[in-house]
Structures are given as structure tokens and as C-alpha cells.
Design a protein around this motif. Structure first.
Motif, PDB file in Angstrom:
ATOM      1  N   SER A  69       0.840  -1.184   0.000  1.00 59.73           N
ATOM      2  CA  SER A  69       0.000   0.000   0.000  1.00 59.73           C
ATOM      3  C   SER A  69       0.879   1.239   0.000  1.00 59.73           C
ATOM      4  N   PRO A  72      -1.970   8.456   0.426  1.00 60.02           N
ATOM      5  CA  PRO A  72      -2.736   9.173  -0.596  1.00 60.02           C
ATOM      6  C   PRO A  72      -1.834  10.060  -1.442  1.00 60.02           C
ATOM      7  N   GLN A 126     -15.474   4.454  -0.216  1.00 54.99           N
ATOM      8  CA  GLN A 126     -15.205   5.235   0.988  1.00 54.99           C
ATOM      9  C   GLN A 126     -16.016   4.700   2.171  1.00 54.99           C
ATOM     10  N   ARG A 131      -9.505   0.752  -0.722  1.00 52.85           N
ATOM     11  CA  ARG A 131      -8.692   1.432  -1.728  1.00 52.85           C
ATOM     12  C   ARG A 131      -8.624   0.553  -2.960  1.00 52.85           C
ATOM     13  N   GLY A 155      -7.527   8.648  -2.285  1.00 49.43           N
ATOM     14  CA  GLY A 155      -6.486   7.704  -1.924  1.00 49.43           C
ATOM     15  C   GLY A 155      -6.387   6.501  -2.836  1.00 49.43           C
ATOM     16  N   HIS A 156      -7.151   6.497  -3.935  1.00 48.62           N
ATOM     17  CA  HIS A 156      -7.076   5.391  -4.884  1.00 48.62           C
ATOM     18  C   HIS A 156      -5.925   5.619  -5.851  1.00 48.62           C
TER      19      HIS A 156
END
Length: 287
Positions: A69, A72, A126, A131, A155-156
Motif C-alpha cells: 500500500s 494518498p 469510501q 482502496r 487515496g485510490h
């Protein structure tokens, strides 16, 4: 042990199978491929897109790798000259699946942005704290830059899905480069981030496409679960196909553009809570 909700949904599942990186440009239904990652995936595949005749599906390889991960995205920096990452030989090969040792799934959304469906998908993601990776088409992104920024601001991850969604198998290297580079440049100017992932329309990976994407610093990503939502088979069919075929490490294909995607949105509302209840986590590659 599966949740009660998962058992209820699974009880109505048919024997439908997901076509793992099999193109709707090809006839018939393919089986989900075995795990394949950057270091070992093959370079000639076929998979979901918008119905056109095509080649046989790729045979993925055997060593999946995880997708970490990332935070953002930062504010756009349109005047920053992009610096393309230098890929290893392994990274330049298509990724079909994540690490099966982790109970994680990558949710990928293709063919947007679309002002009719993308905002609803964003709100749904959301709501569940998920994500995802959005593979955007350049000619759609240029029409809706605010929506592109909204995806990034949530944040994707923003990824490259060519400028016009063509069949790259029949294009020259120069034409392929124009499709990919033009899209990456637009997304970089719009979000301040250079896309580091690319998905070929139809999931086809001719050598020239892999060469160009590597030179532009983008890893190729395919998928392992294709509910064929682009064909609008019905909300229940999309839901059943995902839940029947998802496994730890799956990369799931969905679409928020390219036509009426109301069935996809309804299916996401149905199957995302089931996967979360059964202990799946959702991850996205760093952008």
C-alpha cells in the motif's frame, strides 16, 4: 469459518466461472489462471474488455508477488518532468495475482472515469474503507479532470488504460507509444503523479506493448477474476461470479465506464460487504 452472510450469498451461486485474464474478444469462457506475478507471468495473454474477436488467453506463471500500500497522492505538480522508473525483467511481465499467502484482494476498476457511475463507486469504496486501482482511459480523463483528481484525492491509485481503448495487437510501436505516453502525461499533469501501472485493453500482451510500457516505467497488470460485468449479465451473475472465484491474492476486474454500469455498481454493493465479513482485506499498488 465463513460468515452467515457469505453462506447465504454463496448458496445461490451457479457454476459460472471467472475468465482469468481471458478476453471477451475471444469466444468461450476460460478458467481462472494459476497464480502469476511480475517475475514469472507470460507475455501473451487475453482478457476482459469490450466485445471484439481476439486471441487465446495467456498462461500465467507461478510465483505471485504482493502489492504494497501507499499513502494518498500529493497535490498536482503539472510542471514537474516525469521520471520513469526503470523496471526489472520480472517487473516488465504481466501480474495476474497477488501473494496467495495473504487474505488480500486487489479491486480494479476499468474504463472510466464516467460521471454517471464513478462518483457512486467512490462513495461506496469510501463507505467500506476500500482502496482500489482505477485504470483510466485518456479520452475520458481529459473530459473529466476534476473526477480524476477526486479519485486520487480519495487515496485510490490512478493507472493507465490507453487513450482510446484500442486493440493494441494490431498497432505499430509508435501507435502503442502514443496511446500510453499521451495518457500517462495527462494523468501526471492532472494528479501530479506518474502512473506506474498499465492495463492493456482486453488483457492482451503483445511484445511491443510490454516493451513500450516498460520503457515508460509502468508494470503491466492483468487479473484473475473476471465477472464479465462489461457484458451486463445481471447483478446476481456478476456477484456470484466474483464470490465463487475470489481467492486470497485475487485481482478482481470491474468497470465504471464504457456503457451502462448500473449492474456493476449494484454488484459491488452486494459482494464487497460479503468479502469484508469473510476476512478479506483490499490492497492497491503504489502509484
Amino acid at each position: 469459518m465463513p460468515s452467515r452472510r457469505l453462506l447465504l450469498v454463496a448458496a445461490g451461486m451457479s457454476l459460472l466461472g471467472a475468465a482469468g485474464c481471458r478476453s471477451p474478444w475471444s469466444s468461450g469462457d476460460g478458467a481462472t489462471p494459476d497464480a502469476a506475478a511480475g517475475a514469472t507471468a507470460t507475455t501473451a495473454g487475453s482478457a476482459g474488455g469490450e466485445g471484439k474477436p481476439g486471441a487465446a488467453p495467456a498462461t500465467p506463471s507461478k510465483t505471485p508477488s504482493p502489492l504494497p500500500s501507499s499513502p494518498p497522492p500529493s497535490a498536482p505538480a503539472p510542471n514537474t518532468e516525469p521520471v520513469h522508473r526503470v523496471l526489472t525483467a520480472a517487473e516488465a511481465k504481466p501480474l495476474y495475482e497477488l501473494d496467495p499467502g495473504r487474505r488480500a484482494v486487489a479491486l480494479t476498476i476499468d474504463d472510466g472515469p464516467d460521471p454517471r457511475y464513478t462518483p457512486t463507486v467512490l462513495a461506496l469504496l469510501q463507505q467500506h474503507g476500500i482502496r482500489a486501482t482505477f485504470f483510466l482511459i485518456g479520452e475520458n480523463a481529459v473530459e473529466h479532470p476534476a473526477l480524476v483528481r477526486e479519485i486520487a484525492d480519495h487515496g485510490h491509485h490512478i493507472a493507465n488504460h490507453t487513450w482510446t481503448h484500442p486493440d493494441l495487437r494490431h498497432m505499430s510501436e509508435g501507435q502503442v507509444r502514443d496511446e500510453l505516453e499521451r495518457t500517462s502525461d495527462l494523468l501526471h499533469r492532472t494528479t501530479g503523479r506518474q502512473p506506474t501501472w498499465f492495463r492493456s485493453p482486453g488483457g492482451d500482451w503483445p511484445a511491443v506493448t510490454l516493451k513500450v510500457s516498460a520503457e515508460l516505467g509502468m508494470r503491466p497488470m492483468c487479473w484473475s477474476v473476471d465477472p464479465r460485468d462489461w457484458a451486463r449479465p445481471g447483478t446476481s451473475a456478476i456477484t456470484e461470479r466474483v464470490l465463487k472465484n475470489v481467492r486470497p491474492g485475487s485481482i478482481v476486474l470491474n468497470h465504471d465506464g464504457g456503457g451502462d454500469r448500473s449492474q456493476t455498481v449494484a454488484a459491488l454493493k452486494a459482494y464487497l460487504p460479503v468479502l469484508l465479513d469473510s476476512g478479506y482485506l483490499f490492497t492497491a499498488p503504489p502509484n
